[in-house]
Design an enzyme around this catalytic site. Structure first.
Site, mmCIF file in Angstrom:
data_model
loop_
_atom_site.group_PDB
_atom_site.id
_atom_site.type_symbol
_atom_site.label_atom_id
_atom_site.label_comp_id
_atom_site.label_asym_id
_atom_site.label_seq_id
_atom_site.Cartn_x
_atom_site.Cartn_y
_atom_site.Cartn_z
ATOM 1 N N PRO A 1 -29.311 -65.483 17.281
ATOM 2 C CA PRO A 1 -28.554 -64.366 16.713
ATOM 3 C C PRO A 1 -27.070 -64.520 17.042
ATOM 4 O O PRO A 1 -26.702 -65.066 18.092
ATOM 5 C CB PRO A 1 -29.131 -63.133 17.416
ATOM 6 C CG PRO A 1 -30.400 -63.587 18.036
ATOM 7 C CD PRO A 1 -30.262 -65.040 18.311
ATOM 8 N N LYS A 2 -26.228 -64.057 16.145
ATOM 9 C CA LYS A 2 -24.789 -64.020 16.413
ATOM 10 C C LYS A 2 -24.450 -62.645 16.971
ATOM 11 O O LYS A 2 -24.459 -61.653 16.259
ATOM 12 C CB LYS A 2 -23.962 -64.302 15.157
ATOM 13 C CG LYS A 2 -22.467 -64.393 15.461
ATOM 14 C CD LYS A 2 -21.654 -64.647 14.212
ATOM 15 C CE LYS A 2 -20.179 -64.789 14.594
ATOM 16 N NZ LYS A 2 -19.654 -63.616 15.310
ATOM 17 N N TRP A 3 -24.169 -62.603 18.260
ATOM 18 C CA TRP A 3 -23.857 -61.348 18.932
ATOM 19 C C TRP A 3 -22.411 -60.970 18.666
ATOM 20 O O TRP A 3 -21.523 -61.823 18.659
ATOM 21 C CB TRP A 3 -24.101 -61.481 20.427
ATOM 22 C CG TRP A 3 -25.525 -61.804 20.726
ATOM 23 C CD1 TRP A 3 -26.078 -63.038 20.867
ATOM 24 C CD2 TRP A 3 -26.584 -60.859 20.858
ATOM 25 N NE1 TRP A 3 -27.426 -62.934 21.093
ATOM 26 C CE2 TRP A 3 -27.769 -61.603 21.097
ATOM 27 C CE3 TRP A 3 -26.658 -59.467 20.814
ATOM 28 C CZ2 TRP A 3 -29.003 -60.991 21.284
ATOM 29 C CZ3 TRP A 3 -27.882 -58.861 21.006
ATOM 30 C CH2 TRP A 3 -29.040 -59.614 21.235
ATOM 31 N N ASP B 1 -24.440 -59.806 14.066
ATOM 32 C CA ASP B 1 -23.436 -60.251 13.114
ATOM 33 C C ASP B 1 -23.894 -61.355 12.172
ATOM 34 O O ASP B 1 -23.166 -61.738 11.288
ATOM 35 C CB ASP B 1 -22.236 -60.766 13.926
ATOM 36 C CG ASP B 1 -20.923 -60.466 13.251
ATOM 37 O OD1 ASP B 1 -20.910 -59.681 12.294
ATOM 38 O OD2 ASP B 1 -19.912 -61.026 13.679
#
Length: 369
Positions: free
Chosen positions: A28-30, A176
């Site tokens: 995941p894009k944090w 994101d």
């Protein structure tokens, strides 16, 4: 502090990608504060993406690092804050960066931070930056076996189909997009060696004003965007009941070439109006109240300067944005085109595509597959 990798370190970065690439490890894009954490016994340092220290702003994390991280290590990850809705709250995270120590302590209790780890740069006496990512990930997993909240290990998959599901499902928790990493890639500080796939949406907004560029008069800095409160939710939340159905400030469009900034300044000059005739005339009251209270703000508190050049809200523009947090765009939007075919009154929240809500706890626990 004496570690195999010493601060400051500029973290490895990602380049934009339109589609999810094949043959990668996917995370995941944090959307928080990128942070490289250094621990050598009781000494802890938290470095930002810009290689500045964040340590004093996150005493809650410093205590957790001393308790649960290996005694000598360097980790790359993201600092995030969970909001009341169960997803990420970037605004609450921004408030954590405050100049007053007493305020920092209060916010550490009121808005505790989490650290999501996704890479291991060093452990003990070993510098792992030359190692391929798949090996660094194994070292990271073993190192965090005993870690507890607020320290977390980011989810990872090598299945593109699972990554595609994450791309949609995780957005409801405020994430994101996705990061794709070559499993054989060494750690390359300050290099765009990974890929990022982000959500991109469009919205038609009302042009409500602009801010002057920091270089001086004659240049547009950013365009101020508004949406009509078609459901009355903003008025109820803020208490500005006389603004029900009115124009809500939702963010800015920026990142124009310098020549375009000059063109926009001349193009928008006929629309300039007085604040007393503007839908955001209430801003003057907010500014006056803020000045009277003497209330300070965070280092990144954009509300500290509410001054702008008001424009008659007669023009509509289409913008590209990634995520709507509450009533505002989380990040600056990008100008796409003017929409002379749209009426300003038709630009409301109903047009926006909202992701299905999801809980951050489910993402971190791997319950969303």
């Amino acid at each position: 502090m004496q570690l195999p990798v010493m601060p400051p370190v500029a973290p490895m970065l990602a380049r934009p990608a339109r589609e999810i690439p094949d043959g990668c490890s996917y995370e995941p894009k944090w959307d928080g504060f990128r942070a490289v954490v250094f621990r050598d016994g009781e000494d802890v340092e938290i470095g930002s993406r810009g290689r500045r220290s964040l340590t004093r702003y996150f005493p809650d994390l410093v205590a957790a690092f001393r308790h649960d991280l290996p005694s000598r290590c360097v980790l790359d990850g993201e600092i995030v804050v969970e909001g009341a809705s169960g997803g990420l709250d970037f605004f609450a995270l921004q408030q954590r960066v405050h100049p007053a120590a007493s305020r920092v302590a209060t916010l550490a209790e009121r808005s505790p931070a989490r650290f999501v780890a996704f890479d291991m740069l060093a452990l003990g006496e070993t510098d792992h930056t030359p190692d391929p990512f798949h090996r660094r990930r194994c070292v990271l997993e073993r190192a965090l076996l005993g870690a507890r909240a607020p320290i977390h290990l980011t989810p990872l998959t090598t299945d593109p189909a699972v990554a595609a599901r994450w791309f949609t499902a995780f957005e409801g928790a405020g994430l994101d997009g996705l990061i794709a990493k070559d499993p054989d890639l060494p750690y390359l500080p300050n290099r765009r060696a990974m890929a990022k796939v982000k959500h991109v949406r469009t919205a038609d907004c009302v042009l409500a004003g602009y801010r002057v560029h920091k270089s001086g008069p004659g240049l547009i800095g950013s365009l101020l965007l508004g949406l009509h409160d078609d459901a009355g939710a903003w008025a109820e939340t803020t208490g500005w009941t006389d603004q029900r159905g009115g124009l809500v400030p939702v963010g800015v469009a920026a990142a124009f070439p310098m020549a375009r900034r000059r063109e926009l300044f001349d193009e928008l000059r006929p629309l300039v109006t007085g604040i007393e005739d503007h839908p955001w005339s209430w801003v003057a009251e907010v500014v006056a109240g803020r000045a009277g209270s003497g209330r300070g703000g965070t280092r990144w508190d954009a509300a500290r300067d509410l001054s702008f050049v008001p424009l008659r809200p007669d023009r509509v523009l289409e913008v590209r944005y990634d995520y709507m947090e509450g009533f505002r765009f989380r990040h600056p939007a990008q100008f796409a085109r003017w929409r002379p075919d749209r009426e300003p009154a038709s630009c409301g929240y109903a047009q926006l595509d909202r992701p299905r809500p999801a809980d951050l706890a489910d993402v971190l626990a791997g319950r969303i597959r």
